[in-house]
Design an enzyme around this catalytic site. Structure first.
Site, PDB file in Angstrom:
ATOM      1  N   SER A  66       3.208  -4.966   7.112  1.00  0.00           N
ATOM      2  CA  SER A  66       2.736  -4.627   5.766  1.00  0.00           C
ATOM      3  C   SER A  66       3.837  -4.894   4.751  1.00  0.00           C
ATOM      4  O   SER A  66       4.962  -4.400   4.892  1.00  0.00           O
ATOM      5  CB  SER A  66       2.332  -3.152   5.695  1.00  0.00           C
ATOM      6  OG  SER A  66       1.205  -2.901   6.476  1.00  0.00           O
ATOM      7  N   ASP A  97      -0.524 -20.065  12.567  1.00  0.00           N
ATOM      8  CA  ASP A  97       0.757 -20.492  13.115  1.00  0.00           C
ATOM      9  C   ASP A  97       0.828 -20.135  14.598  1.00  0.00           C
ATOM     10  O   ASP A  97       0.763 -18.964  14.976  1.00  0.00           O
ATOM     11  CB  ASP A  97       1.894 -19.809  12.343  1.00  0.00           C
ATOM     12  CG  ASP A  97       3.241 -20.451  12.608  1.00  0.00           C
ATOM     13  OD1 ASP A  97       3.747 -20.307  13.731  1.00  0.00           O
ATOM     14  OD2 ASP A  97       3.786 -21.098  11.689  1.00  0.00           O
ATOM     15  N   HIS A 114       0.869  -1.185   0.000  1.00  0.00           N
ATOM     16  CA  HIS A 114       0.000   0.000   0.000  1.00  0.00           C
ATOM     17  C   HIS A 114       0.898   1.225   0.000  1.00  0.00           C
ATOM     18  O   HIS A 114       2.099   1.139   0.281  1.00  0.00           O
ATOM     19  CB  HIS A 114      -0.932   0.015   1.220  1.00  0.00           C
ATOM     20  CG  HIS A 114      -0.223   0.027   2.538  1.00  0.00           C
ATOM     21  ND1 HIS A 114       0.434   1.134   3.031  1.00  0.00           N
ATOM     22  CD2 HIS A 114      -0.040  -0.944   3.471  1.00  0.00           C
ATOM     23  CE1 HIS A 114       0.971   0.863   4.208  1.00  0.00           C
ATOM     24  NE2 HIS A 114       0.705  -0.409   4.488  1.00  0.00           N
TER      25      HIS A 114
END
Length: 445
Positions: free
Chosen positions: A409, A394, A267
């Site tokens: 991110s 996990d 992003h």
């Protein structure tokens, strides 16, 4: 019941039936609308399957001028309701289009980079949508997952707020009100380029209250405005605005290419006050070290804390683009040489499956694989940064971070040995889940 009442009742029933049928058809139509994306990318020279399982059909035709590049564009699998003698037809001067039926699996192959379009109809009757087909070069990328320190410098200075101050007479004034807006970039003052915040403040002071001509960028267009500074009680010339000229933070590198280019974040870098994509003049990647983890919980996103030394010895790359799809640029050769993983193929969005996958991130100080589940794939989402939803399964990662947290991110998403995309956001109400962007969107920025 009179005959007139009976007719009215019968008409009412017919009307209700028609309305119910219309509503049902509308529901069916809109339920299928997002099943096929408006743009489909396929690899040049590779036979691929398109298995949308949607009762739409139509024609594929070339949109480029060269009609001799593709040897075979569309080939249905056995069982498709098409003439099997025509499955190897090519789009050429003699064959203007090929019919496809996505109620069945369709095989596609194009030998060269090219573009096509499909005009599709639902049930062969109702207009569905026009779909672009882009034939792209196949790609192998090195998945990264390393933490990166980010510094970006804006082009000019960014107006992050409009305010007021008290002038020499004690009156509240706001010279910038109705002249500048939150989100404006001030590029020039009286024809002189604005390099940074410090210089701009000096320009205002040196104006001594004379009118200033500002070249500003607003909504992608550059225009000029006139503004007259005011003098504060402290004998300082001001415009009554808050400004910013840079941003810093940490994130994760998604991939490195063999030409030393990289993609990261998934992003863009937005200003924290305006929420607008920052207009990049220059940017730098720095080596960073993760020194702390704030675990995420439902309603409270966690974050990675990184230590960054902003000096030349720690520079690992240059950011050349800040886009909606991520940040991109050139990384140092030593970063590529130190890569932990070998190049892998990319997965196009129609190849992604619901089910097991992995992400790569460096919460422990080095890139590691962690298990996730891809629980949702939206081929036609308006927000391209949220086309994928992953859930962390996990146990190690859940213990360390609580799931997806800020700073992750850009973490690569891997499925079936292919690079699927990158993590972009955490779901605030469920920290075990996060959004992701398709890798083809990052490559198509």
């Amino acid at each position: 019941m009179t005959k007139r009442q009976e007719k009215m009742y019968r008409a009412f029933l017919y009307l209700m039936l028609a309305a119910a049928v219309t509503a049902l058809m509308a529901a069916v139509y809109f339920s299928y609308l997002d099943k096929i994306p408006s743009t489909i990318k396929i690899r040049a020279g590779v036979e691929q399957e398109l298995d949308f399982k949607v009762p739409v059909s139509g024609e594929i035709y070339r949109t480029s001028e060269d009609a001799a590049q593709v040897s075979s564009l569309a080939e249905p699998l056995a069982g498709a309701e098409q003439d099997k003698d025509k499955v190897a037809e090519s789009i050429s001067d003699s064959v203007e289009s090929i019919h496809v039926d996505f109620a069945h699996t369709v095989k596609v192959k194009a030998n060269e980079i090219d573009t096509y379009q499909m005009n599709l109809k639902l049930f062969g009757v109702l207009p569905y949508k026009n779909v672009d087909i882009e034939v792209i070069q196949d790609k192998m990328l090195i998945p990264s997952g390393i933490p990166i320190g980010i510094y970006v410098k804006t082009s000019g200075v960014l107006v992050v707020g409009i305010g007021e101050f008290e002038d020499e007479d004690g009156k509240k004034v706001s010279p910038a009100k109705y002249v500048l807006q939150k989100g404006d970039y001030i590029l020039q003052v009286n024809g002189e380029d604005v390099a940074n915040k410090k210089q701009f403040i000096r320009m205002i002071e040196e104006s001594q209250g004379e009118k200033m001509i500002l070249a500003i960028k607003r909504g992608g267009e550059v225009t000029e405005v006139m503004i007259e500074p005011g003098c504060s009680q402290n004998k300082e010339w001001k415009l009554g605005i808050w400004i910013r000229d840079n941003a810093q933070g940490i994130g994760t590198m998604t991939y490195e290419d063999t030409d030393h280019t990289f993609g990261a974040l998934g992003h863009g870098i937005n200003d924290v006050d305006t929420s607008m994509l920052m207009n990049l003049e220059e940017g730098t990647l720095y080596r960073t070290e993760i020194v702390g983890i704030t675990r995420g919980s439902n309603g409270s996103p966690g974050e990675l804390t990184g230590y960054i030394e902003y000096d030349m010895d720690n520079v690992i790359g240059e950011i050349t683009e800040n886009t909606t799809e991520g940040i991109f640029g050139v990384c140092d050769e030593e970063i590529e040489e130190a890569a932990c993983y070998e190049p892998i193929p990319i997965a196009l969005k129609q190849e992604i499956e619901l089910g097991p996958a992995q992400i790569i991130c460096s919460v422990t100080g080095k890139p590691e694989f962690y298990d996730v589940e891809i629980v949702e794939v939206d081929l036609e989402r308006d927000n391209i940064n949220r086309g994928i939803v992953v859930q962390v399964v996990d146990e190690k990662l859940l213990t360390l971070t609580g799931g997806i947290i800020q700073g992750m991110s850009g973490s690569p998403i891997i499925q079936n040995g292919k690079l699927v995309g990158a993590v972009t956001h955490v779901l605030v109400q469920d920290s075990t889940r996060g959004y992701g962007i398709f890798i083809e969107e990052m490559l198509g920025h």
